[in-house]
Design an enzyme around this catalytic site. Structure first.
Site, short mmCIF file in Angstrom:
data_model
loop_
_atom_site.label_atom_id
_atom_site.label_comp_id
_atom_site.label_asym_id
_atom_site.label_seq_id
_atom_site.Cartn_x
_atom_site.Cartn_y
_atom_site.Cartn_z
N ARG A 100 -30.83 -7.91 -3.99
CA ARG A 100 -29.47 -8.40 -3.70
C ARG A 100 -29.52 -9.66 -2.83
O ARG A 100 -28.59 -10.45 -2.83
CB ARG A 100 -28.68 -7.33 -2.93
CG ARG A 100 -28.46 -6.04 -3.72
CD ARG A 100 -27.69 -5.04 -2.88
NE ARG A 100 -27.52 -3.76 -3.58
CZ ARG A 100 -26.63 -2.84 -3.21
NH1 ARG A 100 -25.86 -3.04 -2.16
NH2 ARG A 100 -26.51 -1.71 -3.88
N GLU A 171 -20.90 -5.45 -11.96
CA GLU A 171 -19.99 -5.38 -10.81
C GLU A 171 -20.14 -6.62 -9.93
O GLU A 171 -21.21 -7.24 -9.91
CB GLU A 171 -20.35 -4.14 -9.97
CG GLU A 171 -19.40 -3.87 -8.81
CD GLU A 171 -19.92 -2.80 -7.85
OE1 GLU A 171 -21.13 -2.73 -7.61
OE2 GLU A 171 -19.09 -2.03 -7.34
C1 LIG Z 1 -21.03 0.07 -1.52
C2 LIG Z 1 -21.79 1.22 -2.05
C3 LIG Z 1 -22.20 2.25 -1.01
C4 LIG Z 1 -22.53 3.56 -1.69
O1 LIG Z 1 -23.63 3.36 -2.58
C5 LIG Z 1 -24.48 4.49 -2.47
N1 LIG Z 1 -25.81 4.08 -2.89
C6 LIG Z 1 -26.45 2.95 -2.51
N2 LIG Z 1 -27.66 2.90 -3.11
C7 LIG Z 1 -27.76 4.03 -3.89
C8 LIG Z 1 -28.76 4.57 -4.74
N3 LIG Z 1 -29.92 3.89 -4.92
N4 LIG Z 1 -28.52 5.74 -5.36
C9 LIG Z 1 -27.35 6.40 -5.17
N5 LIG Z 1 -26.36 5.96 -4.37
C10 LIG Z 1 -26.59 4.78 -3.74
C11 LIG Z 1 -24.38 4.88 -1.00
O2 LIG Z 1 -24.76 6.23 -0.83
C12 LIG Z 1 -22.91 4.68 -0.75
O3 LIG Z 1 -22.21 5.83 -1.14
#
Ligand SMILES: CCC[C@H]1O[C@@H](n2cnc3c(N)ncnc32)[C@H](O)[C@@H]1O
Length: 482
Positions: A100, A171
């Site tokens: 990112r 996205e």
């Molecule tokens: C803005 C996004 C935040 C959310 O994005 C989830 N999140 C981030 N990276 C992963 C991943 N590699 N696998 C599953 N969920 C993921 C976080 O927990 C939070 O809820």
């Protein structure tokens, strides 16, 4: 950098592409004509845009998790599990934090460390390093459409590689991946870089491949009033449409008050359509996505399922086209496969039980009208500041505090507007900052917050904002005084 809301001319875009594809060795495998042929070879059930349109026409709410791990085979195993055990209608590929930030060398190290230690040493899928062939392995292994989810201010190379790799949804945006994700990146830079993303999307569209674009709805995910995230989403939709994007999902992060959240989703689709039509983009299909609670989560898994269930209820009653699902591990970090699937099944159960029910009442209509007036006030002011050019206008609007995202780390963000919940938990404006609201809207917010102050027997103060930020951790929505 001077920007304008105009489709990037072909010659200029081709020159830009040459530079972008040199940013990492895997860029050399991108060949647009070959990529289009690969997309055309994919079966229709792998087309994200088409699946969204079908759900919109059938008034159904699709469920999608977040998920991403560094190893290709592990990532495929995870996504297959979420499709089968989680009953996911749509699948993600969440990109790691190094990618990112365009730090592909560190991502490469992370891949090697993950192999050496036989465990994930990145917090997502490093798609640029895995390249076109790695991405295609994912697409060829799954039976539902897959979306790229991330938080990348300069996502140009990531787009090139994941589009060529067969992903059919993407996205992000020049506002929604700047204000919540950056500190020092000028708005003009991210707006310009995301015009590249949308021009590439438009190019695929012109060659017969419709790729869905999804501005990132929740922004900071902390007490963001609907009119703020709506204004950002609508402006990103307009910028995307100018570059030739035809399939857009606009999003919103659940705030917690049932009426306000349902009103938010219903007005989001309506207002995005309104502005696209108003500015001459008559062939763009708009869908909506609700993000389940983006704030702090309870560590207790039973309570976490309660939060997930409420978010599912909102999505279903609002008739959102899609809901992004949280997991019972939200409080601790990246979920296990099983926890991720459990969050999906919990959501699916609630969405199915509500799919035959309608939610309608007068309070909802009042809230929708407030959101319409507020959102139009912000978007129209940005157009005015940009003298008709919304790319210029949104940059000036951010600078002027017209588009002001609460708790955004970006230095360009004014951070003057302060939100707080009213007595029913709806997010209102405690301090107007530089919002260009008329007296009617200002009085509405003032009264709503004074109503709470009277009920709590305390003065209106900044302490309400602090209490609201910490409330969820204490199992509450409104931050009541001790
Ligand atoms: C803005 C996004 C935040 C959310 O994005 C989830 N999140 C981030 N990276 C992963 C991943 N590699 N696998 C599953 N969920 C993921 C976080 O927990 C939070 O809820």
């Amino acid at each position: 950098m001077d920007i304008k809301n105009k489709k990037i001319p072909e010659a200029e875009f081709e020159q830009l592409r040459k530079e972008v594809l040199l940013q990492w060795p895997t860029g050399k495998d991108v060949n647009l004509e070959e990529a289009i042929a690969y997309h055309k070879s994919l079966p229709e059930h792998k087309d994200f845009a088409k699946k969204l349109i079908k759900a919109k026409n059938e008034n159904r709410t699709l469920i999608e998790p977040r998920a991403g791990v560094p190893d290709i085979d592990e990532h495929i195993k995870l996504l297959k599990y979420l499709e089968k055990e989680g009953e996911a209608d749509l699948l993600p590929t969440t990109i790691d934090s190094y990618t990112r930030q365009n730090r592909y060398t560190e991502a490469e190290n992370g891949i090697n460390e993950s192999i050496r230690l036989d465990r994930a040493m990145l917090n997502g899928f490093p798609a640029v390093n895995h390249g076109v062939a790695g991405c295609r392995k994912i697409i060829d292994s799954l039976d539902v459409p897959v979306q790229v989810r991330h938080g990348t201010p300069d996502a140009r190379l990531l787009t090139e590689i994941t589009y060529a790799g067969g992903f059919t949804s993407y996205e992000g945006g020049g506002i929604s991946y700047n204000l919540p994700y950056c500190k020092n990146v000028p708005m003009e830079k991210t707006i310009r870089d995301w015009q590249y993303v949308d021009r590439l999307t438009g190019l695929y569209e012109e060659m017969g491949i419709s790729i869905n674009r999804e501005p990132y709805g929740p922004l900071t995910g902390t007490l963001v009033p609907p009119f703020v995230s709506h204004a950002a989403a609508i402006i990103e939709a307009l910028l995307a449409a100018e570059q030739g994007v035809k399939n857009i999902t606009v999003g919103y992060g659940q705030c917690g008050n049932l009426i306000q959240d349902i009103a938010a989703i219903r007005t989001l689709e309506e207002l995005t359509d309104e502005y696209l039509q108003k500015y001459g983009y008559n062939d763009v299909i708009v869908t909506t996505v609700l993000h389940q609670w983006m704030g702090g989560f309870p560590a207790d898994e039973a309570k976490a399922f309660g939060v997930i269930s409420l978010g599912s209820t909102i999505a279903a009653l609002a008739k959102a086209t899609k809901v992004i699902v949280k997991t019972p591990h939200e409080a601790v970090g990246i979920p296990t496969m099983a926890a991720n699937a459990a969050g999906l099944r919990c959501t699916k159960q609630v969405v199915n039980m509500l799919s035959d029910q309608q939610f309608q009442n007068n309070e909802l209509e009042v809230e929708k009208d407030i959101i319409r007036k507020e959102t139009r006030c912000i978007v129209d002011k940005c157009f005015e500041l940009g003298e008709g050019d919304i790319a210029v206008g949104v940059c000036r609007g951010v600078e002027a505090g017209v588009l002001d995202v609460p708790f955004a780390p970006c230095r360009a963000n004014a951070g003057l507007m302060l939100p707080a919940r009213d007595h029913n938990g709806a997010v209102r404006v405690l301090n107007m900052g530089n919002l260009p609201f008329g007296q009617e809207l200002k009085d509405f917010h003032k009264e709503k917050i004074e109503e709470r102050a009277r009920a709590e027997k305390r003065d209106v103060s900044f302490q309400m904002v602090i209490d609201d930020v910490y409330a969820i951790g204490k199992g509450r929505l409104v931050g009541r005084p001790r």
